[in-house]
Design a protein around this motif. Structure first.
Motif, mmCIF file in Angstrom:
data_model
loop_
_atom_site.group_PDB
_atom_site.id
_atom_site.type_symbol
_atom_site.label_atom_id
_atom_site.label_comp_id
_atom_site.label_asym_id
_atom_site.label_seq_id
_atom_site.Cartn_x
_atom_site.Cartn_y
_atom_site.Cartn_z
ATOM 1 N N THR A 1 0.833 -1.210 0.000
ATOM 2 C CA THR A 1 0.000 0.000 0.000
ATOM 3 C C THR A 1 0.863 1.254 0.000
ATOM 4 O OG1 THR A 1 -1.816 -1.135 1.114
ATOM 5 C CG2 THR A 1 -1.770 1.270 1.277
ATOM 6 N N LEU A 2 1.919 1.268 0.796
ATOM 7 C CA LEU A 2 2.834 2.414 0.787
ATOM 8 C C LEU A 2 3.379 2.653 -0.617
ATOM 9 C CD1 LEU A 2 4.906 1.885 4.067
ATOM 10 C CD2 LEU A 2 3.246 3.711 3.638
ATOM 11 N N THR B 1 3.941 11.067 -4.924
ATOM 12 C CA THR B 1 4.572 11.755 -3.806
ATOM 13 C C THR B 1 6.093 11.787 -3.922
ATOM 14 O OG1 THR B 1 4.565 9.716 -2.494
ATOM 15 C CG2 THR B 1 2.695 11.188 -2.240
ATOM 16 N N GLY B 2 6.675 10.880 -4.720
ATOM 17 C CA GLY B 2 8.094 10.930 -4.997
ATOM 18 C C GLY B 2 9.003 10.596 -3.834
ATOM 19 N N LEU B 3 8.524 9.821 -2.878
ATOM 20 C CA LEU B 3 9.376 9.461 -1.743
ATOM 21 C C LEU B 3 10.441 8.441 -2.168
ATOM 22 C CD1 LEU B 3 6.825 9.106 1.198
ATOM 23 C CD2 LEU B 3 8.194 11.087 0.554
ATOM 24 N N SER B 4 11.586 8.528 -1.527
ATOM 25 C CA SER B 4 12.638 7.546 -1.779
ATOM 26 C C SER B 4 12.288 6.226 -1.092
ATOM 27 C CB SER B 4 13.972 8.057 -1.237
ATOM 28 O OG SER B 4 13.942 8.094 0.186
ATOM 29 N N ARG B 5 12.987 5.163 -1.486
ATOM 30 C CA ARG B 5 12.765 3.876 -0.826
ATOM 31 C C ARG B 5 13.118 3.973 0.656
ATOM 32 N NH1 ARG B 5 11.533 -1.507 -2.141
ATOM 33 N NH2 ARG B 5 10.408 -0.417 -3.760
ATOM 34 N N ASP B 6 14.162 4.739 0.999
ATOM 35 C CA ASP B 6 14.516 4.911 2.411
ATOM 36 C C ASP B 6 13.395 5.614 3.176
ATOM 37 O OD1 ASP B 6 16.928 3.647 2.108
ATOM 38 O OD2 ASP B 6 18.118 5.493 2.006
ATOM 39 N N ASP B 7 12.760 6.608 2.538
ATOM 40 C CA ASP B 7 11.624 7.294 3.183
ATOM 41 C C ASP B 7 10.491 6.305 3.448
ATOM 42 O OD1 ASP B 7 12.866 9.791 3.164
ATOM 43 O OD2 ASP B 7 12.013 10.349 1.220
ATOM 44 N N ALA C 1 9.116 -6.371 4.117
ATOM 45 C CA ALA C 1 8.263 -6.648 2.963
ATOM 46 C C ALA C 1 8.546 -5.678 1.819
ATOM 47 C CB ALA C 1 6.794 -6.582 3.364
ATOM 48 N N LEU C 2 9.012 -4.477 2.144
ATOM 49 C CA LEU C 2 9.402 -3.534 1.093
ATOM 50 C C LEU C 2 10.680 -3.977 0.393
ATOM 51 C CD1 LEU C 2 8.771 0.025 2.600
ATOM 52 C CD2 LEU C 2 7.806 -0.864 0.471
ATOM 53 N N VAL C 3 11.670 -4.439 1.156
ATOM 54 C CA VAL C 3 12.982 -4.708 0.562
ATOM 55 C C VAL C 3 13.148 -6.157 0.105
ATOM 56 C CG1 VAL C 3 14.012 -2.860 1.918
ATOM 57 C CG2 VAL C 3 14.103 -5.179 2.795
ATOM 58 N N GLY C 4 12.514 -7.115 0.798
ATOM 59 C CA GLY C 4 12.534 -8.506 0.378
ATOM 60 C C GLY C 4 13.903 -9.164 0.430
ATOM 61 N N HIS C 5 14.039 -10.231 -0.378
ATOM 62 C CA HIS C 5 15.263 -11.036 -0.454
ATOM 63 C C HIS C 5 15.565 -11.680 0.914
ATOM 64 C CE1 HIS C 5 15.827 -9.658 -4.529
ATOM 65 N NE2 HIS C 5 15.605 -8.424 -4.105
#
Length: 310
Positions: free
Chosen positions: A122-123, A132-138, A153-157
């Motif tokens: 969802t994010l 919104t153009g947020l970075s992955r770190d944001d 769950a965002l970064v996986g692996h």
């Protein structure tokens, strides 16, 4: 006569993976009520898919769900996906107006972080939909405010998680690992499992140390499933079995079927078995079904990638 039809509303579809804790080490509860963790996450190729669709300003959030056990998923602000949309909207200063549809592909309430995958997806979906153009770190920073499993769950692996599990360091791995999962229709409360863990340890669990997973990390780097099976570990497993004694039989059936390693996934009640191959995973799953040791079975591989736009 020409007939005009309305253009479909813009939408973004994102999928995010479920997870397995290859190792979960739990320290004594701290003053803030949380337990320090050292855990090794592996994302598996079972996915949640979230579609975020634009709605008129002022509409608010609408949530629909389909897939296995969708009737167990809340459709209100208690849902992590709903909270993720609200948090992102507040963070960037836009209205929390979106229709979210969740297609479930991770076992519900099974210790495999399906709800966290929904939040991560969802994010990413709302970030793209609202530009919104947020970075992955944001996004990872926002994810950590939603729950300790959401950043992964965002970064996986494969990654090592410390703190509450939300501070991630990528882990080197080689090859592909084959997993079978036995899941139960009735979930297991994570707070109840941690409470039972505290009761078993008297609140005096040893401090967690990443060095305890040295053998596991070597196995991952070597791509050695036999060594990985021997190194699987879960400090919460005995507490989960205390609350659901039938899980012991589920573990034993997989062990008798030649699994390279077995463990309860996270706080349970899903049981994971590491197999030699896809065919071996299917055989373990079939035995669970034949023995009535699971309400449903799943076979998949890991590691898998993190949340991505489809």
């Amino acid at each position: 006569m020409n007939r005009l039809t309305a253009a479909p509303s813009p939408s973004v579809r994102v999928r995010a993976p479920g997870k397995l804790n290859l190792s979960l080490r739990v320290g004594p509860v701290e003053d803030d009520g949380y337990h320090p963790l050292v855990t090794v996450f592996q994302a598996v190729a079972l996915y949640e898919e979230v579609t975020a669709t634009e709605v008129p300003e002022g509409t608010g959030i609408a949530l629909t769900v389909d897939g296995p056990h969708a009737d167990q998923v809340p459709l209100d602000a208690s849902n992590l996906a709903w909270r993720a949309a609200e948090l992102l909207a507040e963070h960037v200063g836009v209205g929390a107006d979106v229709a979210l549809h969740l297609a479930k592909g991770v076992p519900v309430a099974g210790g495999m972080a399906g709800g966290s995958a929904d939040a991560a997806a969802t994010l990413a979906a709302c970030d793209a939909l609202w530009a919104t153009g947020l970075s992955r770190d944001d996004l990872v920073g926002l994810a950590a405010r939603l729950g300790s499993d959401v950043p992964f769950a965002l970064v996986g692996h494969t990654a090592v998680g410390t703190g509450r599990g939300h501070l991630l360091t990528p882990a080197m791995t080689r090859g592909e690992f084959h997993w079978a999962f036995a899941t139960q229709a009735e979930g297991l409360s994570t707070p109840a499992v941690y409470g039972q863990f505290d009761a078993r340890t008297g609140g005096r669990a040893p401090a967690v140390d990443p060095a305890d997973d040295t053998d596991l990390m070597h196995a991952l780097r070597a791509g050695d499933p036999v060594a990985l099976g021997l190194a699987l570990h879960n400090d919460l497993q005995d507490a989960a079995i205390d609350l659901r004694p039938e899980l012991e039989r589920t573990l034993e059936i997989a062990q008798n079927g030649g699994a390279l390693g077995t463990l309860v996934s996270g706080s349970g009640p899903s049981v994971a078995a590491l197999a030699r191959s896809r065919q071996h995973a299917l055989a373990i799953a079939a035995t669970w079904t034949a023995e009535g040791a699971a309400d449903s079975v799943w076979c998949t591989t890991g590691p898998a990638g993190g949340a991505r736009v489809l």
